[in-house]
Design a protein around this motif. Structure first.
Motif, PDB file in Angstrom:
ATOM      1  N   PHE A  25     128.650  46.434  -4.580  1.00 33.90           N
ATOM      2  CA  PHE A  25     128.232  46.824  -5.929  1.00 33.90           C
ATOM      3  C   PHE A  25     126.977  46.057  -6.350  1.00 33.90           C
ATOM      4  CE2 PHE A  25     132.868  47.979  -7.023  1.00 33.90           C
ATOM      5  CZ  PHE A  25     132.643  49.331  -6.834  1.00 33.90           C
ATOM      6  N   THR A  26     126.943  44.744  -6.077  1.00 31.83           N
ATOM      7  CA  THR A  26     125.808  43.948  -6.538  1.00 31.83           C
ATOM      8  C   THR A  26     124.558  44.175  -5.679  1.00 31.83           C
ATOM      9  OG1 THR A  26     126.597  41.993  -5.333  1.00 31.83           O
ATOM     10  CG2 THR A  26     127.189  42.177  -7.650  1.00 31.83           C
ATOM     11  N   GLU A  27     124.738  44.569  -4.427  1.00 30.74           N
ATOM     12  CA  GLU A  27     123.582  44.900  -3.589  1.00 30.74           C
ATOM     13  C   GLU A  27     123.071  46.303  -3.874  1.00 30.74           C
ATOM     14  OE1 GLU A  27     124.925  44.310   0.421  1.00 30.74           O
ATOM     15  OE2 GLU A  27     124.810  42.116   0.268  1.00 30.74           O
ATOM     16  N   GLY A  28     123.973  47.179  -4.318  1.00 34.70           N
ATOM     17  CA  GLY A  28     123.600  48.558  -4.609  1.00 34.70           C
ATOM     18  C   GLY A  28     123.827  48.881  -6.068  1.00 34.70           C
ATOM     19  N   SER A  29     124.830  49.726  -6.318  1.00 35.67           N
ATOM     20  CA  SER A  29     125.164  50.071  -7.700  1.00 35.67           C
ATOM     21  C   SER A  29     126.587  50.613  -7.742  1.00 35.67           C
ATOM     22  CB  SER A  29     124.210  51.131  -8.246  1.00 35.67           C
ATOM     23  OG  SER A  29     124.434  52.378  -7.596  1.00 35.67           O
ATOM     24  N   TYR A  30     127.144  50.623  -8.940  1.00 33.73           N
ATOM     25  CA  TYR A  30     128.478  51.202  -9.126  1.00 33.73           C
ATOM     26  C   TYR A  30     128.444  52.686  -8.776  1.00 33.73           C
ATOM     27  CZ  TYR A  30     132.623  52.992 -11.511  1.00 33.73           C
ATOM     28  OH  TYR A  30     133.799  53.625 -11.796  1.00 33.73           O
ATOM     29  N   HIS A  31     127.478  53.379  -9.319  1.00 34.85           N
ATOM     30  CA  HIS A  31     127.392  54.826  -9.129  1.00 34.85           C
ATOM     31  C   HIS A  31     127.130  55.179  -7.666  1.00 34.85           C
ATOM     32  CE1 HIS A  31     126.769  58.988 -10.250  1.00 34.85           C
ATOM     33  NE2 HIS A  31     125.644  58.982  -9.551  1.00 34.85           N
ATOM     34  N   GLY A  32     126.260  54.423  -7.022  1.00 35.29           N
ATOM     35  CA  GLY A  32     125.844  54.775  -5.668  1.00 35.29           C
ATOM     36  C   GLY A  32     126.760  54.288  -4.565  1.00 35.29           C
ATOM     37  N   SER A 118     128.777  54.559 -21.144  1.00 34.77           N
ATOM     38  CA  SER A 118     128.648  55.637 -22.128  1.00 34.77           C
ATOM     39  C   SER A 118     129.408  56.887 -21.708  1.00 34.77           C
ATOM     40  CB  SER A 118     127.178  55.969 -22.369  1.00 34.77           C
ATOM     41  OG  SER A 118     126.584  56.440 -21.173  1.00 34.77           O
ATOM     42  N   GLU A 119     129.636  57.038 -20.406  1.00 33.42           N
ATOM     43  CA  GLU A 119     130.346  58.226 -19.919  1.00 33.42           C
ATOM     44  C   GLU A 119     131.765  57.925 -19.452  1.00 33.42           C
ATOM     45  OE1 GLU A 119     127.957  60.378 -17.105  1.00 33.42           O
ATOM     46  OE2 GLU A 119     126.135  60.014 -18.254  1.00 33.42           O
ATOM     47  N   ASP A 120     132.203  56.680 -19.606  1.00 39.91           N
ATOM     48  CA  ASP A 120     133.522  56.287 -19.115  1.00 39.91           C
ATOM     49  C   ASP A 120     134.204  55.438 -20.187  1.00 39.91           C
ATOM     50  OD1 ASP A 120     135.718  55.069 -17.849  1.00 39.91           O
ATOM     51  OD2 ASP A 120     134.693  55.003 -15.915  1.00 39.91           O
ATOM     52  N   PRO A 121     135.023  56.047 -21.043  1.00 40.83           N
ATOM     53  CA  PRO A 121     135.645  55.306 -22.154  1.00 40.83           C
ATOM     54  C   PRO A 121     136.496  54.119 -21.696  1.00 40.83           C
ATOM     55  CG  PRO A 121     135.982  57.674 -22.404  1.00 40.83           C
ATOM     56  CD  PRO A 121     135.359  57.463 -21.060  1.00 40.83           C
ATOM     57  N   GLU A 122     137.185  54.256 -20.560  1.00 45.13           N
ATOM     58  CA  GLU A 122     138.015  53.142 -20.087  1.00 45.13           C
ATOM     59  C   GLU A 122     137.149  51.964 -19.651  1.00 45.13           C
ATOM     60  OE1 GLU A 122     141.383  52.089 -16.741  1.00 45.13           O
ATOM     61  OE2 GLU A 122     141.138  54.175 -17.347  1.00 45.13           O
ATOM     62  N   LEU A 123     136.077  52.261 -18.949  1.00 45.17           N
ATOM     63  CA  LEU A 123     135.149  51.205 -18.546  1.00 45.17           C
ATOM     64  C   LEU A 123     134.532  50.550 -19.784  1.00 45.17           C
ATOM     65  CD1 LEU A 123     133.639  49.663 -16.336  1.00 45.17           C
ATOM     66  CD2 LEU A 123     131.983  51.535 -16.269  1.00 45.17           C
ATOM     67  N   LYS A 124     134.161  51.350 -20.763  1.00 43.44           N
ATOM     68  CA  LYS A 124     133.584  50.828 -22.009  1.00 43.44           C
ATOM     69  C   LYS A 124     134.567  49.891 -22.705  1.00 43.44           C
ATOM     70  CE  LYS A 124     131.398  53.602 -24.886  1.00 43.44           C
ATOM     71  NZ  LYS A 124     131.118  54.594 -25.954  1.00 43.44           N
ATOM     72  N   ARG A 125     135.826  50.302 -22.818  1.00 42.80           N
ATOM     73  CA  ARG A 125     136.852  49.480 -23.471  1.00 42.80           C
ATOM     74  C   ARG A 125     137.037  48.160 -22.729  1.00 42.80           C
ATOM     75  NH1 ARG A 125     141.465  48.254 -22.141  1.00 42.80           N
ATOM     76  NH2 ARG A 125     141.693  49.841 -20.537  1.00 42.80           N
ATOM     77  N   HIS A 126     137.134  48.239 -21.404  1.00 41.42           N
ATOM     78  CA  HIS A 126     137.346  47.032 -20.610  1.00 41.42           C
ATOM     79  C   HIS A 126     136.138  46.096 -20.722  1.00 41.42           C
ATOM     80  CE1 HIS A 126     139.370  44.790 -17.385  1.00 41.42           C
ATOM     81  NE2 HIS A 126     138.131  44.414 -17.100  1.00 41.42           N
TER      82      HIS A 126
END
Length: 198
Positions: A25-32, A118-126
């Motif tokens: 994740f830190t070398e790339g991205s969450y999305h990718g 912004s597109e993931d309410p659970e991630l936003k809450r956490h």
């Protein structure tokens, strides 16, 4: 898949998956980053990964919490060996220059989570609860420094903690896009410490 990975106890395998995911994740991205890539890098199959984590989000949140636990532990050590809380804040700011350091990984994961929240309410809450916890820890450091007389009494600990968290995000953005170099980040840290000391 290696025989070692097959025989790894569940708790050790889970930790290995979190550490592998953090690195990717830190070398790339969450999305990718895909769960298939994480499983492959960890030397397990995707079904094995899903036995431990129901989703990529769950694995990401586990990585975030693991990195925060390591960061907090290193900050607590800095507080133990520093003469006062302001010196600990200075040591925390100067330390961890490696991209593998938990502090930099934490900022990297924040930046990625902010773009996804912004597109993931659970991630936003956490993320909201997680960043509040980090804020509260830093605000506690500032209050300790004020009690010790090392930080100016008129400084607002809550505001200073938010500014420090924002500084971590700014530093990561600066590194990612080449906006700020090490000398500029060092000058910003020095100015903030001078402000804290009054």
């Amino acid at each position: 898949m290696s025989a070692t990975a097959t025989r790894m106890p569940a708790a050790d395998r889970r930790r290995h998956l979190v550490e592998t995911a953090t690195r990717l994740f830190t070398e790339g991205s969450y999305h990718g980053t895909t769960t298939a890539e994480i499983a492959r890098a960890a030397g397990v199959s995707e079904p094995i990964l899903y036995r431990h984590f129901a989703s990529k989000r769950e694995l990401y949140l586990a990585a975030l919490e693991d990195v925060w636990a390591k960061t907090r532990e290193s900050w607590e050590r800095a507080l133990e060996v520093s003469p006062d809380a302001c010196a600990a804040i200075e040591a925390i700011g100067k330390g961890h220059v490696s991209v593998r350091s938990p502090k930099l990984q934490l900022a990297e994961l924040w930046v990625q989570a902010l773009s996804e929240a912004s597109e993931d309410p659970e991630l936003k809450r956490h993320l909201r609860g997680h960043m509040r916890e980090v804020h509260d820890f830093v605000a506690g450091l500032v209050r300790s420094g004020q009690e010790q007389g090392a930080i100016a009494a008129e400084r607002d600990p809550d505001a200073e903690a938010w500014i420090m968290l924002a500084g971590g995000i700014l530093g990561m953005v600066g590194r990612r896009v080449g906006l700020l170099d090490d000398a500029e980040l060092s000058a910003i840290r020095s100015a903030r410490l001078a402000w804290l000391r009054g």
